[in-house]
Design a protein around this motif. Structure first.
Motif, PDB file in Angstrom:
ATOM      1  N   GLY A 100       0.818  -1.202   0.000  1.00  0.00           N
ATOM      2  CA  GLY A 100       0.000   0.000   0.000  1.00  0.00           C
ATOM      3  C   GLY A 100       0.849   1.247   0.000  1.00  0.00           C
ATOM      4  O   GLY A 100       1.714   1.432  -0.857  1.00  0.00           O
ATOM      5  N   LYS A 101       0.625   2.103   0.983  1.00  0.00           N
ATOM      6  CA  LYS A 101       1.388   3.356   1.064  1.00  0.00           C
ATOM      7  C   LYS A 101       2.624   3.249   1.955  1.00  0.00           C
ATOM      8  O   LYS A 101       3.204   4.262   2.342  1.00  0.00           O
ATOM      9  CB  LYS A 101       0.492   4.477   1.590  1.00  0.00           C
ATOM     10  CG  LYS A 101       0.032   4.292   3.036  1.00  0.00           C
ATOM     11  CD  LYS A 101      -0.799   5.494   3.505  1.00  0.00           C
ATOM     12  CE  LYS A 101      -1.166   5.377   4.984  1.00  0.00           C
ATOM     13  NZ  LYS A 101      -1.916   6.564   5.462  1.00  0.00           N
ATOM     14  N   TYR A 102       3.045   2.014   2.257  1.00  0.00           N
ATOM     15  CA  TYR A 102       4.168   1.824   3.170  1.00  0.00           C
ATOM     16  C   TYR A 102       5.351   1.142   2.491  1.00  0.00           C
ATOM     17  O   TYR A 102       5.187   0.259   1.645  1.00  0.00           O
ATOM     18  CB  TYR A 102       3.744   0.992   4.380  1.00  0.00           C
ATOM     19  CG  TYR A 102       2.677   1.638   5.220  1.00  0.00           C
ATOM     20  CD1 TYR A 102       2.982   2.667   6.101  1.00  0.00           C
ATOM     21  CD2 TYR A 102       1.349   1.225   5.113  1.00  0.00           C
ATOM     22  CE1 TYR A 102       1.993   3.273   6.861  1.00  0.00           C
ATOM     23  CE2 TYR A 102       0.355   1.822   5.868  1.00  0.00           C
ATOM     24  CZ  TYR A 102       0.682   2.846   6.746  1.00  0.00           C
ATOM     25  OH  TYR A 102      -0.311   3.449   7.497  1.00  0.00           O
ATOM     26  N   ALA A 103       6.546   1.566   2.886  1.00  0.00           N
ATOM     27  CA  ALA A 103       7.782   0.881   2.522  1.00  0.00           C
ATOM     28  C   ALA A 103       8.419   0.364   3.804  1.00  0.00           C
ATOM     29  O   ALA A 103       8.422   1.057   4.831  1.00  0.00           O
ATOM     30  CB  ALA A 103       8.745   1.823   1.805  1.00  0.00           C
ATOM     31  N   TYR A 104       8.950  -0.857   3.739  1.00  0.00           N
ATOM     32  CA  TYR A 104       9.573  -1.505   4.891  1.00  0.00           C
ATOM     33  C   TYR A 104      11.042  -1.689   4.563  1.00  0.00           C
ATOM     34  O   TYR A 104      11.395  -2.330   3.572  1.00  0.00           O
ATOM     35  CB  TYR A 104       8.916  -2.850   5.175  1.00  0.00           C
ATOM     36  CG  TYR A 104       7.428  -2.751   5.429  1.00  0.00           C
ATOM     37  CD1 TYR A 104       6.923  -2.711   6.725  1.00  0.00           C
ATOM     38  CD2 TYR A 104       6.524  -2.683   4.372  1.00  0.00           C
ATOM     39  CE1 TYR A 104       5.563  -2.612   6.964  1.00  0.00           C
ATOM     40  CE2 TYR A 104       5.154  -2.575   4.599  1.00  0.00           C
ATOM     41  CZ  TYR A 104       4.686  -2.541   5.891  1.00  0.00           C
ATOM     42  OH  TYR A 104       3.332  -2.430   6.118  1.00  0.00           O
ATOM     43  N   ALA A 105      11.908  -1.108   5.387  1.00  0.00           N
ATOM     44  CA  ALA A 105      13.341  -1.087   5.108  1.00  0.00           C
ATOM     45  C   ALA A 105      14.094  -1.877   6.161  1.00  0.00           C
ATOM     46  O   ALA A 105      14.079  -1.524   7.343  1.00  0.00           O
ATOM     47  CB  ALA A 105      13.839   0.357   5.068  1.00  0.00           C
ATOM     48  N   GLY A 106      14.768  -2.951   5.724  1.00  0.00           N
ATOM     49  CA  GLY A 106      15.578  -3.735   6.642  1.00  0.00           C
ATOM     50  C   GLY A 106      16.863  -3.007   7.014  1.00  0.00           C
ATOM     51  O   GLY A 106      17.369  -2.165   6.275  1.00  0.00           O
ATOM     52  N   ASN A 107      17.388  -3.353   8.159  1.00  0.00           N
ATOM     53  CA  ASN A 107      18.626  -2.786   8.685  1.00  0.00           C
ATOM     54  C   ASN A 107      19.220  -3.833   9.621  1.00  0.00           C
ATOM     55  O   ASN A 107      18.480  -4.549  10.297  1.00  0.00           O
ATOM     56  CB  ASN A 107      18.338  -1.473   9.428  1.00  0.00           C
ATOM     57  CG  ASN A 107      19.554  -0.836  10.061  1.00  0.00           C
ATOM     58  OD1 ASN A 107      20.080  -1.313  11.063  1.00  0.00           O
ATOM     59  ND2 ASN A 107      20.009   0.280   9.499  1.00  0.00           N
ATOM     60  N   PHE A 114       8.222   3.268   6.550  1.00  0.00           N
ATOM     61  CA  PHE A 114       7.978   4.600   6.010  1.00  0.00           C
ATOM     62  C   PHE A 114       6.569   4.697   5.437  1.00  0.00           C
ATOM     63  O   PHE A 114       6.083   3.763   4.800  1.00  0.00           O
ATOM     64  CB  PHE A 114       8.957   4.916   4.872  1.00  0.00           C
ATOM     65  CG  PHE A 114      10.392   5.054   5.276  1.00  0.00           C
ATOM     66  CD1 PHE A 114      10.870   6.251   5.806  1.00  0.00           C
ATOM     67  CD2 PHE A 114      11.277   4.008   5.104  1.00  0.00           C
ATOM     68  CE1 PHE A 114      12.206   6.394   6.159  1.00  0.00           C
ATOM     69  CE2 PHE A 114      12.613   4.134   5.447  1.00  0.00           C
ATOM     70  CZ  PHE A 114      13.080   5.327   5.984  1.00  0.00           C
ATOM     71  N   ASP A 115       5.947   5.838   5.633  1.00  0.00           N
ATOM     72  CA  ASP A 115       4.735   6.198   4.897  1.00  0.00           C
ATOM     73  C   ASP A 115       5.202   6.916   3.639  1.00  0.00           C
ATOM     74  O   ASP A 115       5.775   7.997   3.701  1.00  0.00           O
ATOM     75  CB  ASP A 115       3.853   7.112   5.759  1.00  0.00           C
ATOM     76  CG  ASP A 115       2.553   7.520   5.061  1.00  0.00           C
ATOM     77  OD1 ASP A 115       2.495   7.488   3.815  1.00  0.00           O
ATOM     78  OD2 ASP A 115       1.601   7.902   5.768  1.00  0.00           O
ATOM     79  N   ILE A 116       4.956   6.288   2.470  1.00  0.00           N
ATOM     80  CA  ILE A 116       5.424   6.866   1.208  1.00  0.00           C
ATOM     81  C   ILE A 116       4.253   7.388   0.374  1.00  0.00           C
ATOM     82  O   ILE A 116       4.346   7.466  -0.853  1.00  0.00           O
ATOM     83  CB  ILE A 116       6.245   5.844   0.398  1.00  0.00           C
ATOM     84  CG1 ILE A 116       5.452   4.550   0.164  1.00  0.00           C
ATOM     85  CG2 ILE A 116       7.571   5.547   1.094  1.00  0.00           C
ATOM     86  CD1 ILE A 116       6.113   3.584  -0.802  1.00  0.00           C
TER      87      ILE A 116
END
Length: 505
Positions: A100-107, A114-116
């Motif tokens: 949807g409007k979210y990005a998930y960033a591994g670390n 993030f809300d993109i």
């Protein structure tokens, strides 16, 4: 688990070789811990280079052969919209997933959401502290999955490192409930043999299957001894994710050798990795197909029965490929792009000395039908710009750009930046756009650059290992039709059928 909250185109001739206010802690420990190794692509320590090399790099910068330190350069058809620096998670940034409007960033220290909805100004929704390299990440529905490929004292998010030789150590898969994006909850952990370097989802209506890729067994590791010639398969019931469990370990490389029938590597094949498992797998559920990048081998297999995948073809390249790293299908499923991670991601391999065929992509056509299909090599692709001897650079993670009738891809090259290229003609691939930064340093190799660069709903998102989260926009007639393709979820290693959405089982 700790939730951390807070609101020029150039031709190159270079040829030289946490504590924060408002912490919310929620610790969950799953099942008994079992030891497995940490073979993964751990961030390389800074490597000094010779004074001669330092002088050559400085001269190349002064002459305009390469960008200056941290200078951003890009082709005229790419815009750099924004960069969001790392915040409360100081570790190395890794893979990306979207929903949807979210990005998930591994670390390596956890993950960030993030809300993109406004790609020019992404907003941080949550930061979760949960150390464990690489923290390869994916999402499906209300579930988020995280790979742990470092030997830990237990399965909790406040664990510490512990030798893989210790029987009580743990590594494997973690499962989070993300129904509340601002407050992910850790709900399950599943230990897997040799940990989880990467993982791939095969989603169904009631269950999510996870193919766990891991490698490099050792006789001194209690639960990761050779042969390690397959993958772990985990079944996660959507309605009861706490019941997630390993349901099988299909052998992909049966044979008589100590590691089965995979590539024996050096010294039989000098400079080639011995196959002791897989690094990464990409599935195309709409076609019941998967492609595996397995150290010294590339494989094509059927996932018609997801618990019992069946190998269709197996190929090797003992001349130019050192480490088969990842795989990407084209939309028609008649091609696969395999990447070679020469140097493990920590070396400078984008130069004249290494050449255009090593540390590159290998493009294979899929010919034939059914179980008689074969992978047939057509060509290599590598970025056409030489990088400095202080820049780690090699083929890494990318995704196709969905344009009917064309085979277009965006791809990360670590400090080589982001490349957009066309492989519609398998034998003659060509770059059509790029974005990169100059070297992090001019006196040493310090690991950095784009780990993953993916196209999602009209934009390119890149997770830079050192610099943070970048958003790019490509403006080019060849890629413009992709702007009309919209997905509700994207895990790049679970490739959608872009023009027959929804895909999957």
């Amino acid at each position: 688990m700790i939730l951390l909250k807070n609101p020029r185109t150039r031709r190159r001739r270079l040829g030289v070789a946490a504590a924060a206010a408002g912490l919310v802690a929620a610790l969950f420990t799953a099942q008994p811990a079992i030891a497995t190794p940490d073979p993964g692509d751990a961030p390389a320590a800074q490597k000094e280079v010779s004074e001669k090399t330092q002088a050559e790099v400085r001269e190349a910068v002064a002459d305009g052969e390469i960008p200056g330190q941290d200078e951003i350069v890009h082709s005229a058809n790419i815009q750099h919209l924004t960069n969001i620096p790392k915040d409360l998670l100081p570790g190395t940034n890794s893979d990306l997933a979207f929903q949807g409007k979210y990005a998930y960033a591994g670390n390596y220290d956890g993950f960030r959401i993030f809300d993109i909805s406004n790609p020019k100004a992404p907003k941080t929704v949550a930061q979760v502290l949960c150390p464990g390299s690489q923290n390869d990440i994916s999402v499906s529905g209300n579930l988020l999955f995280l790979s742990t490929d470092s030997s830990r004292s237990d399965s909790s998010c406040n664990s510490t490192t512990q030798p893989a030789t210790e029987k009580s150590s743990w590594e494997g898969m973690k499962v989070f409930d993300i129904s509340d994006k601002t407050n992910p909850k850790y709900v399950a952990a599943v230990e897997t043999a040799c940990g989880s370097h990467t993982h791939t989802l095969v989603p169904e209506r009631r269950n999510v299957y996870i193919y766990v890729s891991s490698y490099s067994p050792n006789a001194t590791y209690p639960d990761c001894r050779p042969p390690h010639d397959g993958i772990s398969v985990i079944k996660v019931p959507r309605s009861a994710p706490e019941k997630a469990a390993v349901v099988g370990f299909p052998v992909l490389f049966p044979g008589e050798g100590p590691d089965g029938g995979g590539n024996p590597g050096s010294p039989t094949n000098p400079g080639v990795s011995r196959t002791t498992g897989c690094h990464d797998i990409t599935v195309l559920p709409s076609k019941d197909l998967a492609a595996g990048a397995c150290m010294g081998d590339g494989i094509l297999f059927s996932i018609a029965d997801p618990e019992h995948p069946k190998v269709i073809d197996q190929v090797q390249d003992n001349v130019n490929f050192a480490f088969w790293h990842s795989a990407t299908f084209n939309q028609k499923a008649n091609k696969v792009v395999f990447t070679d991670e020469l140097g493990g991601g920590g070396a400078a391999t984008c130069n004249a000395e290494i050449g255009p065929n090593r540390g590159a992509d290998g493009i294979y056509d899929i010919v034939g039908k059914g179980d008689s299909r074969k992978l047939v090599f057509r060509s290599y692709y590598k970025i056409p710009r030489h990088q400095a001897a202080t820049e780690n650079c090699v083929a890494h993670n990318g995704s196709i750009i969905p344009v009917k009738g064309k085979d277009l891809m965006v791809q990360a090259w670590y400090q080589g930046g982001v490349s957009v290229w066309d492989f519609t003609d398998s034998a003659r691939p060509k770059e059509i756009a790029y974005f990169e930064r100059g070297p992090l340093t001019t006196d040493a190799i310090r690991t950095g650059g784009s780990w993953s660069a993916y196209y999602y709903n009209g934009y390119i998102y890149s997770n830079d290992m050192a610099k943070g989260f970048d958003v790019l926009k490509i403006n080019d007639r060849r890629t413009d039709p992709a702007r009309w393709v919209r997905l509700s979820e994207l895990n790049v290693q679970t490739q959608p059928d872009y023009f027959g959405w929804p895909s999957g089982r």
